[in-house]
Design a protein around this motif. Structure first.
Motif, mmCIF file in Angstrom:
data_model
loop_
_atom_site.group_PDB
_atom_site.id
_atom_site.type_symbol
_atom_site.label_atom_id
_atom_site.label_comp_id
_atom_site.label_asym_id
_atom_site.label_seq_id
_atom_site.Cartn_x
_atom_site.Cartn_y
_atom_site.Cartn_z
ATOM 1 N N GLU A 289 9.973 2.572 6.097
ATOM 2 C CA GLU A 289 9.164 1.355 6.128
ATOM 3 C C GLU A 289 8.363 1.210 7.417
ATOM 4 O OE1 GLU A 289 8.728 -0.845 3.647
ATOM 5 O OE2 GLU A 289 9.909 0.535 2.418
ATOM 6 N N ALA A 290 8.728 1.952 8.450
ATOM 7 C CA ALA A 290 8.040 1.815 9.737
ATOM 8 C C ALA A 290 6.739 2.601 9.793
ATOM 9 C CB ALA A 290 8.957 2.263 10.872
ATOM 10 N N THR A 291 6.561 3.586 8.892
ATOM 11 C CA THR A 291 5.396 4.463 8.987
ATOM 12 C C THR A 291 4.459 4.267 7.808
ATOM 13 O OG1 THR A 291 6.481 6.323 7.855
ATOM 14 C CG2 THR A 291 6.782 6.162 10.234
ATOM 15 N N ARG A 292 3.224 4.676 8.009
ATOM 16 C CA ARG A 292 2.194 4.478 6.992
ATOM 17 C C ARG A 292 2.499 5.259 5.719
ATOM 18 N NH1 ARG A 292 -2.896 2.614 7.495
ATOM 19 N NH2 ARG A 292 -2.784 2.744 9.776
ATOM 20 N N ASP A 293 3.022 6.486 5.874
ATOM 21 C CA ASP A 293 3.240 7.358 4.720
ATOM 22 C C ASP A 293 4.714 7.618 4.436
ATOM 23 O OD1 ASP A 293 3.831 8.899 6.912
ATOM 24 O OD2 ASP A 293 2.150 10.285 6.673
ATOM 25 N N GLY A 294 5.606 6.941 5.165
ATOM 26 C CA GLY A 294 7.033 7.127 4.964
ATOM 27 C C GLY A 294 7.611 8.321 5.693
ATOM 28 N N LYS A 295 6.757 9.199 6.241
ATOM 29 C CA LYS A 295 7.245 10.381 6.959
ATOM 30 C C LYS A 295 7.924 9.981 8.264
ATOM 31 C CE LYS A 295 3.772 13.718 5.409
ATOM 32 N NZ LYS A 295 2.590 14.516 5.826
ATOM 33 N N LEU A 296 8.734 10.896 8.755
ATOM 34 C CA LEU A 296 9.392 10.692 10.038
ATOM 35 C C LEU A 296 8.498 11.225 11.156
ATOM 36 C CD1 LEU A 296 13.111 11.201 10.878
ATOM 37 C CD2 LEU A 296 11.375 12.153 12.393
ATOM 38 N N TYR A 297 8.280 10.391 12.160
ATOM 39 C CA TYR A 297 7.548 10.771 13.368
ATOM 40 C C TYR A 297 8.494 10.604 14.555
ATOM 41 C CZ TYR A 297 3.375 10.462 10.467
ATOM 42 O OH TYR A 297 2.448 10.654 9.465
ATOM 43 N N GLN B 114 13.991 -2.009 12.006
ATOM 44 C CA GLN B 114 14.180 -1.316 10.736
ATOM 45 C C GLN B 114 13.554 0.077 10.760
ATOM 46 O OE1 GLN B 114 12.320 -3.187 7.369
ATOM 47 N NE2 GLN B 114 13.280 -1.841 5.861
ATOM 48 N N ASP B 115 14.322 1.058 10.305
ATOM 49 C CA ASP B 115 13.865 2.444 10.183
ATOM 50 C C ASP B 115 13.301 2.975 11.505
ATOM 51 O OD1 ASP B 115 14.635 2.360 7.567
ATOM 52 O OD2 ASP B 115 12.616 2.199 6.733
ATOM 53 N N ALA B 116 13.966 2.641 12.580
ATOM 54 C CA ALA B 116 13.487 3.086 13.897
ATOM 55 C C ALA B 116 14.659 3.266 14.857
ATOM 56 C CB ALA B 116 12.490 2.086 14.477
ATOM 57 N N VAL B 117 14.535 4.276 15.688
ATOM 58 C CA VAL B 117 15.406 4.472 16.850
ATOM 59 C C VAL B 117 14.483 4.496 18.062
ATOM 60 C CG1 VAL B 117 16.981 6.033 18.042
ATOM 61 C CG2 VAL B 117 17.098 5.812 15.550
ATOM 62 N N VAL B 118 14.718 3.619 19.024
ATOM 63 C CA VAL B 118 13.823 3.483 20.172
ATOM 64 C C VAL B 118 14.658 3.512 21.447
ATOM 65 C CG1 VAL B 118 12.102 2.037 21.310
ATOM 66 C CG2 VAL B 118 12.203 2.111 18.809
ATOM 67 N N LEU B 119 14.413 4.513 22.304
ATOM 68 C CA LEU B 119 15.173 4.667 23.544
ATOM 69 C C LEU B 119 14.230 4.731 24.736
ATOM 70 C CD1 LEU B 119 17.414 5.536 21.480
ATOM 71 C CD2 LEU B 119 18.181 7.181 23.198
ATOM 72 N N SER B 120 14.522 3.943 25.740
ATOM 73 C CA SER B 120 13.850 4.010 27.030
ATOM 74 C C SER B 120 14.623 3.085 27.957
ATOM 75 C CB SER B 120 12.371 3.612 26.923
ATOM 76 O OG SER B 120 11.693 3.905 28.125
#
Length: 608
Positions: A373-381, A518-524
């Motif tokens: 749901e986080a991406t335009r095409d559903g692919k993993l970036y 949602q549908d994201a892992v964010v590290l910093s």
């Protein structure tokens, strides 16, 4: 240190440079005599007032030359102090604030001609030529250092640098904010904005102390060749980094091949394709990237090593060797074979290259994986920001390796010449990995982080296999990771140290990272984490390759941003940007690399 060592240079010879009617030349002449080596013995004292982080700080320098082979160089700052003494029989590198002096012994005078011409000798004669390589713009001006002709140099300064000089006031100006004056006490004062430099030449050098005369300090023996090589190469490489020539900024982009490898340039990006046994891969690495690997080694071992030794008081090579002794039992034999084959191809000591390949990577980085749901095409970036030490010039050795080792999963490794481990990579099974450094330096009883990363690329076909590898392996220090699998659109964040490991799932809240997305892992960390989270929220549902690259732009990437990579593992595509000497990676163009195409070209080459 550079100024002092350059002033030592030149053949020792007597006589003056002749008279001149140019007042600027007449006042410059004593300093030119030092630069050219016309004065065999002298003492120069310097006091520099320099603003550092908004705080005016003082650096005192004393340089004394005692003939062809001996000199003193002292540097004093409130936080560090360095004293170098070179004599016929020994060279000493003293760190008074740490109470330690490193001494290398050997009779330089017994083989004076060799000492004067050896590439890494600290002998004063000809030293500037050894410190200034063709990789720095200073090489253009190096011939002037051997010319004590005040009139010629004054004319050149006026013509090419725009120097103006008033003989009545003995003051002058240069381009920009540079001002200088010859003071009544005989000193030369140079001012650049808020910085000021005062230079004074004494009539006679102070009495020469012995290389062993360090009362109250601990003396540690170092091979003299190693000691002088470290200092010379450290300064030489620092000059290249500070003032790079086109040899570094616009390297020759010529494709080359060797028995088990190929060097290609793709849109200005260095790509090396390697295949075969560990020995064949290591040899090809060294043969294709000889100059780049040596630059990387000089950056780490010599430039960074000298600075780290001054900071810590501990000889950096000793620290590397000690770390390697604890880490080496956990390094696969195939990696050791590859490293040593590379060392032989480079003509370097195998033990040295072994130790350098466990150089502790304590990076300050950011990473994310978004999908569904986080991406335009559903692919993993999967984005990976490497913030680390552009100041030591690692960007000159930046290389993406495409590796197909016998019996292992082929992979792409965004790395650096001379270094076989991985900090950013993707394999042919759509697994992508990125690492972020934490703390825990010195906890070396486990698998080196970069070795573990490479093992995952070579051995793991699924995200679960990567997780198992990390969970079951003895780990070092404290690191954070983002792992992703483009086949299943799965990703996970990882916090690991030798005692514990924690997996952070997409959408999971964490006190260090904030509420889940949602549908994201964010590290910093810090403000970079705040901005990255804001950007992911802002573009949630619209993220594609272009937005993914934007997510990694400044200020998420730091000024020290060495490389950025956006992996699209399902497509076997990655976008890579490397820093140059003026801009961090985030401000440089990205190059699209297709792992499938590159592996196909590698396989096709093998059948030729």
């Amino acid at each position: 240190m550079l100024l002092g060592l350059v002033l030592l240079s030149g053949p020792a010879r007597g006589g003056d440079a002749g008279s001149t009617i140019d007042p600027l030349a007449a006042n410059l002449q004593p300093y030119l005599d030092l630069l050219s080596g016309s004065q065999q013995e002298f003492e120069l004292r310097c006091r520099a007032e320099v603003p550092i982080d908004g705080d005016a700080q003082t650096i005192k320098i004393r340089l004394a030359r005692y003939g062809n082979h001996a000199f003193d160089l002292d540097l004093e700052h409130r936080d560090y102090e360095v004293r170098i003494r070179r004599r016929d029989g020994a060279t000493a590198f003293a760190l008074p604030k740490h109470g330690v002096v490193y001494v290398g012994r050997g009779d330089a005078a017994a083989d004076a001609e060799v000492a004067d011409t050896a590439a890494d000798s600290l002998s004063p004669s000809g030293l500037s030529q050894r410190l200034i390589s063709t990789r720095t713009t200073l090489s253009t001006y190096a011939p002037l250092l051997a010319t004590p002709d005040g009139a010629a140099i004054a004319a050149a300064l006026k013509t090419f640098v725009g120097i103006t000089y008033d003989p009545a006031t003995r003051r002058g100006r240069g381009n920009g904010s540079v001002e200088f004056s010859f003071e009544p006490n005989g000193s030369l004062q140079v001012r650049v904005e808020d910085a000021q430099l005062d230079l004074f030449i004494a009539d006679q050098p102070s009495a020469m102390a012995g290389a062993d005369d360090w009362p109250g300090m601990k003396q540690i023996e170092i091979p003299r060749e190693e000691l002088e090589r470290t200092l010379v190469r450290g300064v030489r490489r620092a000059v290249e980094i500070l003032a790079p020539s086109k040899v570094l900024t616009s390297p020759s982009k010529r494709d080359r091949e060797t028995a088990s490898g190929r060097l290609r340039w793709i849109d200005g990006h260095r790509v090396v394709l390697l295949s075969g046994s560990p020995r064949e891969i290591g040899r090809a690495h060294g043969e294709l990237l000889t100059d780049e690997a040596q630059a990387c080694i000089d950056s780490v071992l010599h430039t960074f090593g000298v600075v780290q030794t001054i900071r810590s008081g501990s000889w950096f090579r000793h620290d590397l060797d000690a770390a390697f002794a604890r880490l080496s039992p956990h390094i696969p034999d195939r990696h050791r074979i590859e490293t040593r084959a590379m060392a032989r191809a480079l003509g370097l000591d195998e033990n040295l290259v072994d130790s350098l390949n466990v150089f502790p990577e304590l990076f300050h980085c950011s990473g994310f994986a978004v999908f569904g749901e986080a991406t335009r095409d559903g692919k993993l970036y999967h984005g990976r920001v490497l913030d680390y030490m552009t100041t030591i010039g690692l960007q000159d050795s930046a290389t993406t390796f495409i590796v197909a080792a016998d019996g292992q999963i082929p992979f792409a490794n965004v790395g650096y010449a001379g270094f076989i481990g991985s900090v950013s990579g993707m394999n042919a099974q759509a697994i992508s990995l990125g690492e972020m450094g934490g703390g825990g330096e010195g906890r070396w009883d486990g698998v080196p982080m970069a070795t573990l990363m490479r093992r995952a690329l070579e051995e793991c076909s699924t995200l679960d296999e990567v997780i198992t590898l990390w969970r079951d392996s003895p780990r070092t220090c404290e690191y954070y990771y983002v792992f992703a699998d483009g086949k299943t659109n799965r990703a996970v964040g990882v916090a690991a140290d030798p005692d514990s490991i924690e997996f952070i799932q997409p959408g999971q809240a964490d006190p260090r990272l904030g509420e889940g997305i949602q549908d994201a892992v964010v590290l910093s960390a810090g403000d970079r984490l705040k901005v990255l989270r804001q950007r992911v929220h802002e573009k949630h549902g619209q993220i594609d390759a272009e937005v993914g690259k934007w997510l990694m732009s400044r200020p998420v990437a730091m000024q020290s941003n060495l490389h950025n990579v956006l992996f699209v593992p399902a497509d076997q595509v990655m976008y890579v940007a490397n820093a140059d000497h003026r801009r961090p990676a985030a401000e440089r163009p990205y190059v699209r690399l297709d792992l499938r195409e590159l592996l196909t070209s590698l396989a096709g080459r093998g059948g030729e």
